[in-house]
Design an enzyme around this catalytic site. Structure first.
Site, PDB file in Angstrom:
ATOM      1  N   HIS A  10     -12.067  -0.714  43.393  1.00 48.14           N
ATOM      2  CA  HIS A  10     -12.845  -1.849  42.906  1.00 48.14           C
ATOM      3  C   HIS A  10     -11.907  -2.951  42.421  1.00 48.14           C
ATOM      4  CE1 HIS A  10     -15.469  -3.702  39.595  1.00 48.14           C
ATOM      5  NE2 HIS A  10     -16.056  -4.025  40.737  1.00 48.14           N
ATOM      6  N   GLU A  37     -12.423  -2.987  47.668  1.00 51.00           N
ATOM      7  CA  GLU A  37     -13.535  -3.924  47.464  1.00 51.00           C
ATOM      8  C   GLU A  37     -12.976  -5.106  46.700  1.00 51.00           C
ATOM      9  OE1 GLU A  37     -16.621  -5.921  45.076  1.00 51.00           O
ATOM     10  OE2 GLU A  37     -14.877  -4.795  44.369  1.00 51.00           O
ATOM     11  N   ASP A  39     -13.451  -9.745  45.916  1.00 50.94           N
ATOM     12  CA  ASP A  39     -14.362 -10.882  45.834  1.00 50.94           C
ATOM     13  C   ASP A  39     -13.704 -12.151  46.363  1.00 50.94           C
ATOM     14  OD1 ASP A  39     -16.302  -9.413  43.821  1.00 50.94           O
ATOM     15  OD2 ASP A  39     -14.291  -9.227  42.991  1.00 50.94           O
ATOM     16  N   HIS A  52     -12.926 -12.665  41.022  1.00 50.16           N
ATOM     17  CA  HIS A  52     -14.307 -12.257  40.756  1.00 50.16           C
ATOM     18  C   HIS A  52     -15.103 -13.314  39.999  1.00 50.16           C
ATOM     19  CE1 HIS A  52     -17.583 -10.324  38.451  1.00 50.16           C
ATOM     20  NE2 HIS A  52     -17.755  -9.638  39.570  1.00 50.16           N
ATOM     21  N   GLU A 112     -16.848  -8.999  49.121  1.00 50.81           N
ATOM     22  CA  GLU A 112     -18.034  -9.567  48.475  1.00 50.81           C
ATOM     23  C   GLU A 112     -17.918 -11.092  48.443  1.00 50.81           C
ATOM     24  OE1 GLU A 112     -20.432  -9.897  44.229  1.00 50.81           O
ATOM     25  OE2 GLU A 112     -19.004  -8.253  44.497  1.00 50.81           O
TER      26      GLU A 112
END
Length: 250
Positions: A10, A37, A39, A52, A112
């Site tokens: 993450h 993962e 952003d 993020h 994301e």
């Protein structure tokens, strides 16, 4: 025994190093994660950066919104606030991250699109183009809380793999996912036990990747359930449990 569940770092190995940094991504890879993962947002001058929060003060020594800075201006800040023991941590470009790992043929990217607060015009096509240029489309899963955004990616290229992110409030998630033909849903982990949600999604052949799980007992339980992916700040713990190597749960 090795579980089939994939482990995603993450924002990298963000328990141990500055989130969404090249150092965190490399650490996740070294710890045995199946993928990362992260952003993506867009700068004032149209660069795709990996960060993020829309506002940068939590993770850097700057203040203000990503969208109000050029890329070169953002590079003047240190993005090490969550782990100040690290020095000279710069905000990376999407291009940087994909370039670092494009030769790691089995390594996965869960991107994301952070456009549910600010609508970054043209971000979807830019992200898709970079992913294609790097030759990693088949290893990339696109997700967003702004569901219209990932649906637009599917319209641009039918080969894209897309997922709906959500936490609370959606009704009939399996029907919703089937209606829009998404490949996966990304719920907060605590939602899976409600109304047999997980088994309904599996029956509908929708992949389930849950976030964010750092407790070893919960990671093991989710692996036993057969979730497709777990997004964790502790990819070392996740990969140890995935491989069933007798991890200490904490």
């Amino acid at each position: 025994m090795r579980y089939q569940t994939k482990i995603y770092g993450h924002r990298g190995a963000s328990q141990y190093s500055p989130e969404n940094s090249m150092e965190a991504f490399q650490m996740a890879y070294d710890m045995g994660a199946d993928g990362i993962e992260f952003d993506v947002q867009m700068t004032k001058d149209g660069h795709l950066v990996v960060v993020h929060d829309e506002e940068i003060s939590r993770v850097s020594d700057g203040i203000g919104y990503v969208k109000d800075y050029t890329f070169e201006e953002l590079r003047c800040f240190q993005f090490n606030r969550t782990h100040p023991e690290y020095e000279d941590i710069k905000i990376p470009l999407l291009d940087d991250v994909l370039e670092q790992f494009k030769q790691k043929k089995d390594f996965l990217f869960n991107i994301e699109l952070k456009n549910n607060i600010f609508a970054y015009e043209g971000m979807e096509v830019k992200v898709l183009n970079v992913v294609k240029e790097k030759g990693v489309l088949e290893r990339t899963l696109f997700s967003s809380f702004y569901h219209k955004s990932v649906l637009s990616l599917r319209k641009m290229d039918s080969n894209t793999k897309i997922a709906f992110l959500y936490c609370d409030g959606l009704l009939n998630v399996p029907d919703y996912a089937r209606k829009y033909a998404v490949d996966a849903v990304h719920p907060a982990w605590y939602l899976l036990d409600r109304d047999d949600m997980f088994f309904s999604l599996k029956k509908a052949e929708i992949e389930v990747n849950v976030w964010t799980v750092d407790n070893g007992k919960e990671i093991r339980r989710l692996c036993d359930m057969g979730v497709n992916g777990i997004i964790t700040n502790k990819p070392d713990l996740g990969s140890e449990i995935r491989d069933d190597r007798g991890a200490v749960y904490q």
